[in-house]
Design an enzyme around this catalytic site. Sequence first.
Site, PDB file in Angstrom:
ATOM      1  N   ASP A 160       0.839  -1.206   0.000  1.00 15.96           N
ATOM      2  CA  ASP A 160       0.000   0.000   0.000  1.00 15.96           C
ATOM      3  C   ASP A 160       0.875   1.258   0.000  1.00 15.96           C
ATOM      4  O   ASP A 160       0.578   2.230  -0.687  1.00 15.96           O
ATOM      5  CB  ASP A 160      -0.903  -0.012   1.242  1.00 15.96           C
ATOM      6  CG  ASP A 160      -1.618  -1.343   1.400  1.00 15.96           C
ATOM      7  OD1 ASP A 160      -2.531  -1.604   0.622  1.00 15.96           O
ATOM      8  OD2 ASP A 160      -1.220  -2.143   2.267  1.00 15.96           O
ATOM      9  N   HIS A 188      -4.593  -3.374   6.390  1.00 19.13           N
ATOM     10  CA  HIS A 188      -4.371  -3.617   4.953  1.00 19.13           C
ATOM     11  C   HIS A 188      -5.730  -4.002   4.364  1.00 19.13           C
ATOM     12  O   HIS A 188      -6.046  -5.183   4.205  1.00 19.13           O
ATOM     13  CB  HIS A 188      -3.345  -4.729   4.754  1.00 19.13           C
ATOM     14  CG  HIS A 188      -3.233  -5.170   3.320  1.00 19.13           C
ATOM     15  ND1 HIS A 188      -2.827  -4.327   2.310  1.00 19.13           N
ATOM     16  CD2 HIS A 188      -3.518  -6.350   2.718  1.00 19.13           C
ATOM     17  CE1 HIS A 188      -2.860  -4.968   1.159  1.00 19.13           C
ATOM     18  NE2 HIS A 188      -3.281  -6.198   1.375  1.00 19.13           N
TER      19      HIS A 188
HETATM   20  N1  LIG Z   1      -0.570  -8.194   2.360  1.00 22.62           N
HETATM   21  C1  LIG Z   1      -0.594  -7.928   1.084  1.00 22.62           C
HETATM   22  O1  LIG Z   1      -0.319  -6.782   0.673  1.00 22.62           O
HETATM   23  C2  LIG Z   1      -0.950  -8.965   0.061  1.00 22.62           C
HETATM   24  C3  LIG Z   1      -1.411 -10.206   0.428  1.00 22.62           C
HETATM   25  N2  LIG Z   1      -1.750 -11.145  -0.485  1.00 22.62           N
HETATM   26  C4  LIG Z   1      -2.224 -12.439   0.014  1.00 22.62           C
HETATM   27  O2  LIG Z   1      -1.183 -13.414  -0.069  1.00 22.62           O
HETATM   28  C5  LIG Z   1      -1.762 -14.711  -0.061  1.00 22.62           C
HETATM   29  C6  LIG Z   1      -1.101 -15.596  -1.114  1.00 22.62           C
HETATM   30  O3  LIG Z   1      -1.358 -15.089  -2.405  1.00 22.62           O
HETATM   31  P1  LIG Z   1      -0.905 -15.879  -3.716  1.00 22.62           P
HETATM   32  O4  LIG Z   1       0.501 -16.311  -3.613  1.00 22.62           O
HETATM   33  O5  LIG Z   1      -1.331 -15.041  -4.845  1.00 22.62           O
HETATM   34  O6  LIG Z   1      -1.860 -17.144  -3.637  1.00 22.62           O
HETATM   35  P2  LIG Z   1      -1.704 -18.547  -4.402  1.00 22.62           P
HETATM   36  O7  LIG Z   1      -3.029 -19.225  -4.289  1.00 22.62           O
HETATM   37  O8  LIG Z   1      -1.084 -18.369  -5.730  1.00 22.62           O
HETATM   38  O9  LIG Z   1      -0.636 -19.292  -3.499  1.00 22.62           O
HETATM   39  C7  LIG Z   1      -0.900 -19.647  -2.186  1.00 22.62           C
HETATM   40  C8  LIG Z   1      -0.154 -20.931  -1.918  1.00 22.62           C
HETATM   41  O10 LIG Z   1      -0.338 -21.240  -0.549  1.00 22.62           O
HETATM   42  C9  LIG Z   1      -0.482 -22.622  -0.435  1.00 22.62           C
HETATM   43  N3  LIG Z   1      -1.178 -22.885   0.832  1.00 22.62           N
HETATM   44  C10 LIG Z   1      -2.484 -22.771   1.113  1.00 22.62           C
HETATM   45  N4  LIG Z   1      -2.717 -23.123   2.379  1.00 22.62           N
HETATM   46  C11 LIG Z   1      -1.524 -23.435   2.913  1.00 22.62           C
HETATM   47  C12 LIG Z   1      -1.107 -23.875   4.190  1.00 22.62           C
HETATM   48  N5  LIG Z   1      -1.979 -24.077   5.168  1.00 22.62           N
HETATM   49  N6  LIG Z   1       0.202 -24.099   4.390  1.00 22.62           N
HETATM   50  C13 LIG Z   1       1.091 -23.915   3.402  1.00 22.62           C
HETATM   51  N7  LIG Z   1       0.757 -23.517   2.158  1.00 22.62           N
HETATM   52  C14 LIG Z   1      -0.530 -23.283   1.932  1.00 22.62           C
HETATM   53  C15 LIG Z   1      -1.255 -23.050  -1.661  1.00 22.62           C
HETATM   54  O11 LIG Z   1      -1.019 -24.420  -1.971  1.00 22.62           O
HETATM   55  C16 LIG Z   1      -0.690 -22.121  -2.734  1.00 22.62           C
HETATM   56  O12 LIG Z   1       0.393 -22.706  -3.429  1.00 22.62           O
HETATM   57  C17 LIG Z   1      -3.267 -14.502  -0.260  1.00 22.62           C
HETATM   58  O13 LIG Z   1      -3.909 -14.581   1.013  1.00 22.62           O
HETATM   59  C18 LIG Z   1      -3.341 -13.080  -0.772  1.00 22.62           C
HETATM   60  O14 LIG Z   1      -4.591 -12.484  -0.508  1.00 22.62           O
HETATM   61  C19 LIG Z   1      -1.620 -10.913  -1.819  1.00 22.62           C
HETATM   62  C20 LIG Z   1      -1.164  -9.698  -2.258  1.00 22.62           C
HETATM   63  C21 LIG Z   1      -0.799  -8.631  -1.352  1.00 22.62           C
HETATM   64  O1  LIG Z   2      -6.281  -7.329  -2.771  1.00 20.69           O
HETATM   65  C1  LIG Z   2      -5.979  -8.517  -2.566  1.00 20.69           C
HETATM   66  O2  LIG Z   2      -6.789  -9.414  -2.278  1.00 20.69           O
HETATM   67  C2  LIG Z   2      -4.519  -8.853  -2.585  1.00 20.69           C
HETATM   68  C3  LIG Z   2      -3.868  -7.807  -1.807  1.00 20.69           C
HETATM   69  O3  LIG Z   2      -3.872  -7.833  -0.590  1.00 20.69           O
HETATM   70  C4  LIG Z   2      -3.421  -6.601  -2.513  1.00 20.69           C
HETATM   71  O4  LIG Z   2      -3.216  -6.628  -3.728  1.00 20.69           O
HETATM   72  O5  LIG Z   2      -3.248  -5.592  -1.832  1.00 20.69           O
END
Ligand SMILES: NC(=O)C1=CN([C@@H]2O[C@H](COP(=O)(O)OP(=O)(O)OC[C@H]3O[C@@H](n4cnc5c(N)ncnc54)[C@H](O)[C@@H]3O)[C@@H](O)[C@H]2O)C=CC1
Ligand SMILES: O=C([O-])CC(=O)C(=O)O
Length: 329
Positions: A160, A188
């Site tokens: 952000d 967030h």
């Molecule tokens: N804080 C932030 O600014 C942001 C947060 N996110 C969050 O990050 C997270 C991951 O996003 P992506 O990588 O795009 O998702 P993704 O679905 O591509 O990858 C997530 C991975 O986590 C694994 N997984 C699920 N449950 C698990 C567990 N209990 N233990 C270990 N591995 C597990 C899945 O098998 C998958 O490979 C989401 O919750 C998303 O909303 C995404 C973007 C920004």
């Molecule tokens: O918006 C979402 O779900 C993923 C995220 O946290 C971001 O891009 O800031």
Amino acid sequence: MAKRRVKVAVTGAAGQIGYAILFRIASGQMLGPETEVELQLLELEQALPALKGVAMELEDCAFPLLKNIVLTSDLNTAFKDANYVVCVGSVPRKEGMERSDLLKINGGIFTAQGKAVEKSAASDVKVFVVGNPCNTNALIAMNAAKGIPSDRFFAMTTLDENRAKAQLALKAGVDVSSVKNMTIWGNHSATQYPDFYNALINGKPVTDIITDTEWLKGDFIKTVQQRGAAIIKARGLSSAASAANAAIDGIYNLVHETPAGQTYSMCLASNGEYGVDKGLIFSFPCRTEGGKIKIIEGIKHNEFGQEKFKLTLDELRGERDAVKSLGLI
Ligand SMILES: NC(=O)C1=CN([C@@H]2O[C@H](COP(=O)(O)OP(=O)(O)OC[C@H]3O[C@@H](n4cnc5c(N)ncnc54)[C@H](O)[C@@H]3O)[C@@H](O)[C@H]2O)C=CC1
Ligand SMILES: O=C([O-])CC(=O)C(=O)O
């Protein structure tokens, strides 16, 4: 000089963010060129074959700083003696969802992870939560690991902060590196308060440079708050490369001394600063000084800022109460 060596655990390592972050950790962009890393990668059992492919690619990069790779679906193996635990693994939201809709889906993951951090990680562990809703997931992990000081738990508002800096730089027609002290307050989520009033462009208040206050109070804040949703709409998937980049920046900020006069945004457990309930994981302006992470106090909010601050604080209180009623804390 002998290099330091650390163990970095990454959960959800075969996911989108995993694929973008691991190569940068292994290349030294997160912890610096003097730190060798051992990666301890956690995935669900069914994703281990894909994770094996990622590990093969990591090997193929021949990173001089990468000394070992562990692939596992066992929490305690992944977190064993880990100095950093980067919690990415969880389900991302889809179009039309708010991040808080993921509380029930992802909340449970963080109780088990908090317990495993307490049982297996190194005594100096830092836990950095990316998986959404990241503030409250960090709160759950922190509460599940009562033996670990609460000042070791963080959640990410770096994305952000970067988004806000980029929007201000575009509007002002300046280089993005001239935007400093761009604090994101609170959650967030769509209630976060990107505090342009206290941010600087080339050392001057943003409001001296961008005089269109209606834009700042309106479109600017909305764009930053809604950027995650806009990316999902455009890509059909949530932001990944920019999220991984932000995690690199965020952890870099935690472990490197902050330049004089500057702050970075980070969600961490309140000790009552700015009237935020003790223990709530809230995004504050921070600095790293002498290796210690401090919340910077004394920043003033005008009436507009106070209203925005209260909205995001109330939302986080609501998330905390919701996970309490689910028995997660
Ligand atoms: N804080 C932030 O600014 C942001 C947060 N996110 C969050 O990050 C997270 C991951 O996003 P992506 O990588 O795009 O998702 P993704 O679905 O591509 O990858 C997530 C991975 O986590 C694994 N997984 C699920 N449950 C698990 C567990 N209990 N233990 C270990 N591995 C597990 C899945 O098998 C998958 O490979 C989401 O919750 C998303 O909303 C995404 C973007 C920004
Ligand atoms: O918006 C979402 O779900 C993923 C995220 O946290 C971001 O891009 O800031």
